[in-house]
Each structure stands twice: as structure tokens, then as C-alpha cells.
Design a protein around this motif. Structure first.
Motif, PDB file in Angstrom:
ATOM      1  N   VAL A 198       0.858  -1.179   0.000  1.00 52.67           N
ATOM      2  CA  VAL A 198       0.000   0.000   0.000  1.00 52.67           C
ATOM      3  C   VAL A 198       0.899   1.236   0.000  1.00 52.67           C
ATOM      4  N   GLU A 199       0.661   2.124  -0.947  1.00 53.93           N
ATOM      5  CA  GLU A 199       1.537   3.289  -1.058  1.00 53.93           C
ATOM      6  C   GLU A 199       1.354   4.198   0.149  1.00 53.93           C
ATOM      7  N   ASN A 200       2.479   4.527   0.768  1.00 43.82           N
ATOM      8  CA  ASN A 200       2.456   5.384   1.938  1.00 43.82           C
ATOM      9  C   ASN A 200       2.963   6.769   1.548  1.00 43.82           C
ATOM     10  N   TYR A 201       2.117   7.754   1.747  1.00 48.54           N
ATOM     11  CA  TYR A 201       2.476   9.106   1.338  1.00 48.54           C
ATOM     12  C   TYR A 201       3.130   9.898   2.462  1.00 48.54           C
ATOM     13  N   PHE A 202       3.257   9.285   3.649  1.00 47.98           N
ATOM     14  CA  PHE A 202       3.745  10.035   4.797  1.00 47.98           C
ATOM     15  C   PHE A 202       5.129   9.564   5.212  1.00 47.98           C
ATOM     16  N   ASP A 203       5.830  10.459   5.846  1.00 48.39           N
ATOM     17  CA  ASP A 203       7.130  10.127   6.409  1.00 48.39           C
ATOM     18  C   ASP A 203       7.364  11.027   7.610  1.00 48.39           C
ATOM     19  N   GLY A 204       8.160  10.544   8.537  1.00 45.53           N
ATOM     20  CA  GLY A 204       8.434  11.344   9.722  1.00 45.53           C
ATOM     21  C   GLY A 204       9.192  10.550  10.757  1.00 45.53           C
ATOM     22  N   CYS A 205       9.783  11.245  11.694  1.00 43.88           N
ATOM     23  CA  CYS A 205      10.653  10.580  12.660  1.00 43.88           C
ATOM     24  C   CYS A 205      10.714  11.389  13.950  1.00 43.88           C
ATOM     25  N   ILE A 206      10.737  10.676  15.074  1.00 44.51           N
ATOM     26  CA  ILE A 206      11.085  11.300  16.347  1.00 44.51           C
ATOM     27  C   ILE A 206      12.590  11.167  16.482  1.00 44.51           C
ATOM     28  N   GLU A 207      13.277  12.287  16.569  1.00 45.22           N
ATOM     29  CA  GLU A 207      14.738  12.259  16.510  1.00 45.22           C
ATOM     30  C   GLU A 207      15.394  12.278  17.881  1.00 45.22           C
ATOM     31  N   GLY A 208      14.726  12.817  18.860  1.00 43.58           N
ATOM     32  CA  GLY A 208      15.351  12.869  20.176  1.00 43.58           C
ATOM     33  C   GLY A 208      14.373  13.309  21.242  1.00 43.58           C
ATOM     34  N   PHE A 209      14.598  12.849  22.475  1.00 44.60           N
ATOM     35  CA  PHE A 209      13.744  13.281  23.580  1.00 44.60           C
ATOM     36  C   PHE A 209      14.577  13.348  24.850  1.00 44.60           C
ATOM     37  N   ASP A 210      14.121  14.153  25.769  1.00 43.71           N
ATOM     38  CA  ASP A 210      14.745  14.228  27.090  1.00 43.71           C
ATOM     39  C   ASP A 210      13.635  14.331  28.121  1.00 43.71           C
ATOM     40  N   LYS A 211      13.972  14.799  29.321  1.00 41.90           N
ATOM     41  CA  LYS A 211      12.977  14.824  30.392  1.00 41.90           C
ATOM     42  C   LYS A 211      11.958  15.951  30.223  1.00 41.90           C
TER      43      LYS A 211
END
Length: 615
Positions: free
Chosen positions: A214-227
Motif C-alpha cells: 500500500v503506497e504510503n504518502y507520509f514520512d516522519g521521525c522522532i529524533e530525540g527526547f529528554d525529560k
């Protein structure tokens, strides 16, 4: 009325694929042509009656009347059916059969059409087709989905290709290209057939089986987190300049925390082709989450089922880890003379179980990139399930992982391919010499040709993978190889795709033979200075780790050097106090601490929580 047969004479001379020929005449009327009746005995059918009136000089010279007594007969198209037919020929209104007239033929079914599907990919397929009887007229192609028993479309094979014309396929206007319709992109298997319209002729290689995700038109990423919060980016490929909204959900409390817009500009996103670059976001955790409890956060694009990479993730644990030095085995396939590990008397190899490995990788979400070692003191390729272990690591967490190998074992293409597609942060490769005669002296127990074969194949596999691990190289500097190291560094960078090269000094440990140490250790600072200059002259990036001042004045035990790393090659955040070592049995030790902490991960439900509680 039948006439007397003694007045006649005749013969079939030639039989060929399309018909036969011969001659016949009446002795009483030698200048008058006779008729020939032709029968198919198999079907009991009168095929035709023809006149034997063709002139042949050889007949006249042989005294056969005026020579106008030959004939030629072409088989009708109906006989091209791939079946046996027995043929007879006799003179009309007589019972005189021509000599050699009782024969059997089998004419293959004439294939009027030709065509091929030559190539296909996830977007469609191409090929050619034509009608031999109308070589300059395009034919239509009917395309079916056999899985759903659906006629997809009919297209014309009318595109010009010079190679078709040069091969004798009419005027060359017989090629086609078919693009799969969107409804086939459903993640299910489809068997596609193609045939010439209004015929039963299927194009060669006409059954194409495919499964288009199924073609996915979205992309994205959580790159970093802290407190305090987390950041990342997200966008819609179909509307690359329009920001999307992000839904943030607390899985622990089943709370929809917020919906925010990913609309912050970042130059690196634009330079990477992520629309206009206005697709970043940062989110601060709400106050209620400061409750000393663990919260699992999921993040997805609003009104879709698309979850950002690295989502979900957990926060709230009071844990700060610099690195984890793990070993999935307790042995090595080599016995190098400068090794800091004393393996004297060690015969069997202990290997980590899948259960233990699953436990230790639970630490991965709390580590920076490139800080989880699958090997440190021992050789990981001795583990028979190394490929399976790499697959067990969640894809979004593989950038935390690395391992070090001597590449000296007898490694199959399968394991090297598994390494190349693992997506881990990097692989350290130990390369102390590229000299075949020196190699077995420094890498005792190794075979140079096997090592080079492993290195070349791994490099080749990595070059074919989009997210292959980076290749780092480590060389121990000794008197025997110091003149060769500039060339080693150059070759590793240019020939073997190395992105980082560390040159180390050997540990001054008690288990190294003192005479070997005297002959091989570089102890003079001036020698190190000259060596450093020769490395700079290569123009290749490297890191040189020189021994501390007066380092070789005192021999230390192997255990002492286990607790230290010669050189911090990673850019780590400041104030990362916890350093863990885990052996193949799952025993955790906390380094750089006075406390004597030993615990087996297999006896703990949640080792991460235990460590966070302890500190």
C-alpha cells in the motif's frame, strides 16, 4: 465410369512441408492434360481436384507427351492442426493411384502471433506483440488480474522500437508499456496475464505475480527526547510544502495529550528534499507527566494510521547511560600475541541465549546512537545466531548498536549479507596488516585470503544497501606494521569504504609475552611523532591514540584494562555517568562505580527499571 488403368502413368516426386508435386498423363492422349483427385484418408475427405498441366522439360525429353503433365499442390490451412494426415492422389475417374501417393504428413499448428513481456517492476511491465500475417498493423493487448478474475484494461502495442524493426518484426511499432492501476497497490498478491485481443495467444512470460505494498504518502521521525520533551519532523509526500498535524498520545494513561503542527523550518530538511523544510516540531511534556512514573508516548500524523519512526517511546525513568559493553560470546577464533584478554586454557565457547539477548536490548531506547556494543572483549561472529539477533533489534533502535569483528572466521554470504542490511550504527573491523606474510603473525590463527574475502564481500554487500552500517576500522600500531599503516588507512578508506579509522597503542598487560612486547611495542615518543606525520601525509581522516606518558613503565593486569576505553570515539552528551558491561550469561556490572553491583538480567523482570531505581 472408370477407365482402364493400364493407359495411365504418374508419380509424386517431392513431398515438402507446405505441399507436394509430381506428374501424370494418359498414354492414349499424350498431349492432353489429366486431372488429379487428392484425398485425406485419415478424415475420409476429398481435398481437391487439380489439373496436371504444368510444363516440365525433363518430362518431354523422357517421352512423356508434350511435357505439360506436371502439377504442384499446396496443403490447405485446415491441415495445419498438428495431427497426422494420410494423403493419396489418383487420376480422375480412374482407380489409378500415382506412385508414392500414399504418405503421411503432420503440419504443426501455425502460430500467427508472437510477443513477450520483457520486464516488470512494482509500477508496471513492458514488452511487445504482433501479428505475423499483418506485420505492420498494431495489435491490442488484453490484461487480466487472474486473482480477482478481472479484466483490467486493453492497450495497443503500437510504440516504435528500433530493435524490433531491425529484428524483422514488421515496422517496429509493436512495443507497449503498462502501468499498474492504483487499486492493485493493496499489499496483496496478484497474478497478471496478458494476451493478444480476441485470441487465445498469451504473451510469453505472461503470468506476472506481484505484491505491491500500500503506497504510503507520509514520512516522519522522532529524533530525540529528554525529560522535558521531544522533537522530530513529519510531512506528506503528496503535499510536500503543506505542514501536517501531529497527534500525541499517552498510551499509559490512554490520554490524547495534544495535536500540534509540524511547521518549523529546518534547513537540513529542505536540503534533504523534505518539501520546503517547514516540517519540524518540538513538544514539551505537560506537567502531569512529572509524576516519577513511566509513560509510553505514541505519535502519529493526524487522521491517519501512520506512526512516526521511533514511536512509541517511553519516558520518565531516572536513567542516564553512557554506553553498554555487551558480549554475546566469551571466546575468540584468534590468539593474537598483543591481545589484552587472557584466554589461556579456554577451549569451549559460551554463547548468549535468545532470552538473554531480548532482555539486554530493552536498554536500547535509553541510549545515544552508537553506544551499545554487541561485542567488546570477544568475537561476535562465533555466535551461530548472530544474524537472528540482529533481526531481533527493533529497526528504529538499530542506530544505537555496533559491534567489533576480526572478520577472520569462515563467514558465509548469508551472514555477511545479514550484517550489511542490519541497519546498525557501524561495524568495527580489526585490520592490523594487509601483508599476507605478516597477517598470520599478528592475527594468530587467521588465514589472510579468508579475511580479505570476508572484507571484500562485506564491502560489496554494504554498497548495495540503502541503510548499511558504516564501516569503521581499527589498527593496533606495532613496530612490525608501523611503516605499512599509512597505506592500510588509505586502502580502508578508498577501497573498503571506511568512514573512520582509529590507530591504537597495545595495552601493556601481564599476559603478553615480555620478549614479544620488547620486539614489537613502540615506546619512543619520537617514533610516534614520525608516525603521526606519515599519517597526515595520506590526506585521509584518522584518529591516532598514543599511549599516555610513561604508560609502558608499568605492567597492568588484564582486568584493569577491561574497565577503560582507550579513546572515546563517539560524540556523547555530557555527564553520562552509567557504564554497563554485560557478559554472555546476562550478568550486569556497573563500571566507574565503587559499588559492587552484579545482577543477572534473566532473574529480573525489568532490568531497565532496576538500574534506574538503583541510581
Amino acid at each position: 465410369m472408370l477407365y482402364k488403368t493400364e493407359n495411365y502413368v504418374g508419380c509424386i516426386d517431392y513431398i515438402y512441408r507446405t505441399g507436394f508435386s509430381g506428374w501424370a498423363y494418359n498414354k492414349k492422349t499424350p498431349d492432353t492434360a489429366v486431372d488429379i483427385e487428392i484425398y485425406d484418408v485419415t478424415t475420409q475427405t476429398h481435398i481437391a481436384t487439380i489439373t496436371a498441366d504444368i510444363y516440365r522439360k525433363d518430362l518431354e525429353e523422357a517421352g512423356i507427351g508434350n511435357g505439360c503433365h506436371a502439377f504442384k499442390f499446396d496443403f490447405p490451412a485446415s491441415m495445419a492442426d498438428g495431427k497426422d494426415h494420410t494423403i493419396t492422389a489418383k487420376i480422375f475417374n480412374t482407380d489409378f493411384s500415382l506412385s508414392a501417393s500414399f504418405f503421411t504428413i503432420n503440419i504443426p499448428v501455425e502460430i500467427q502471433y508472437d510477443g513477450y513481456i520483457e520486464s516488470f517492476n512494482k509500477t508496471g511491465f513492458s514488452g511487445w506483440a504482433y501479428n505475423k500475417k499483418s506485420p505492420d498493423t498494431p495489435v491490442d493487448i488484453e490484461i487480466y488480474d487472474e486473482t480477482t478474475q478481472t479484466h483490467i484494461t486493453t492497450i495497443a502495442a503500437d510504440t516504435y522500437r528500433k530493435d524490433l524493426e531491425e529484428s524483422g518484426f514488421g515496422n517496429g511499432r509493436h512495443a507497449f508499456r503498462f502501468e499498474f492501476p492504483q487499486h492493485i497497490s493493496d499489499g496483496k498478491e496478484h497474478s497478471i496475464t496478458a494476451k493478444i485481443s480476441n485470441t487465445d495467444f498469451l504473451l510469453n512470460t505472461a503470468v506476472v505475480t506481484l505484491n505491491i505494498p500500500v503506497e504510503n504518502y507520509f514520512d516522519g521521525c522522532i529524533e530525540g527526547f529528554d525529560k522535558t520533551g521531544f522533537s522530530g519532523w513529519a510531512y506528506n509526500k503528496k503535499s510536500p510544502d503543506t505542514p501536517v498535524n501531529i497527534e500525541i498520545y499517552d498510551e499509559t494513561t490512554q490520554t490524547n495529550i495534544a495535536t500540534i503542527s509540524a511547521d518549523i523550518y529546518r534547513k537540513d530538511l529542505e536540503e534533504s528534499g523534505i518539501g520546503n523544510g517547514c516540517h519540524a516540531f518540538h513538544f514539551y511534556f505537560p506537567e502531569y507527566m512529572a509524576d516519577n512514573k513511566t509513560h509510553t508516548i505514541s505519535v502519529k500524523i493526524n487522521n491517519t494510521d501512520y506512526f512516526l519512526k521511533n514511536s512509541p517511546f517511553s519516558i520518565g525513568l531516572n536513567i542516564d547511560i553512557e554506553f553498554i559493553s555487551a558480549d554475546i560470546t566469551d571466546n575468540c577464533n584468534l590468539r593474537c600475541p598483543f591481545c589484552s584478554v587472557n584466554r589461556k586454557g579456554l577451549l569451549n565457547t559460551g554463547v548468549m541465549t535468545t532470552e538473554t539477548f531480548t532482555k539486554i536490548i530493552s536498554f536500547l531506547p535509553y541510549l545515544p546512537a552508537g553506544s551499545f556494543y554487541l561485542s567488546c572483549l570477544h568475537e561476535p561472529t562465533l555466535h551461530p545466531e548472530l544474524a537472528e539477533f540482529l533481526e531481533l533489534i527493533p529497526p528504529e533502535l538499530r542506530d544505537r548498536v555496533l559491534f567489533t569483528t576480526n572478520l577472520a572466521a569462515n563467514l558465509s554470504d548469508d551472514i555477511l549479507f545479514a550484517m550489511s542490511k542490519s541497519g546498525i550504527h557501524h561495524i568495527n573491523i580489526l585490520v592490523d596488516t594487509l601483508n599476507p606474510s605478516l597477517y598470520p603473525k599478528l592475527r594468530k590463527g587467521g588465514i589472510y585470503d579468508r579475511f580479505i574475502s570476508n572484507l571484500e564481500r562485506l564491502t560489496s554487500f554494504c554498497s548495495q544497501q540503502h541503510r548499511a552500517p558504516k564501516l569503521h576500522f581499527i589498527t593496533v600500531a606495532l613496530k612490525s606494521n608501523i611503516s605499512e599503516i599509512p597505506d592500510i588507512v588509505t586502502q580502508c578508506a578508498k577501497k573498503y569504504s571506511g568512514v573512520f579509522h582509529e590507530i591504537r597503542y597495545p595495552f601493556n598487560v601481564s599476559n603478553i609475552d615480555s620478549q614479544w612486547q620488547k620486539e614489537n611495542f613502540i615506546t619512543d615518543d619520537a617514533d610516534w611523532d614520525i608516525f603521526d606525520k606519515s599519517l597526515k601525509d595520506t590526506g585521509v581522516s584518522y584518529v591516532l591514540c598514543r599511549p599516555p606518558e610513561n604508560y609502558y613503565d608499568k605492567v597492568v593486569s588484564s582486568a584493569d584494562c577491561y574497565e577503560a576505553r582507550q579513546h572515546q570515539t563517539l560524540m556523547l552528551p555530557p555527564a553520562k555517568p552509567i557504564q554497563l558491561r554485560i557478559d554472555y550469561k546476562g550478568i550486569i556490572r556497573i563500571l566507574s562505580r565503587e559499588e559492587d553491583f552484579h545482577v543477572n538480567v534473566n532473574l529480573v523482570d525489568n532490568p531497565v527499571r532496576l538500574i534506574s531505581t538503583f541510581f
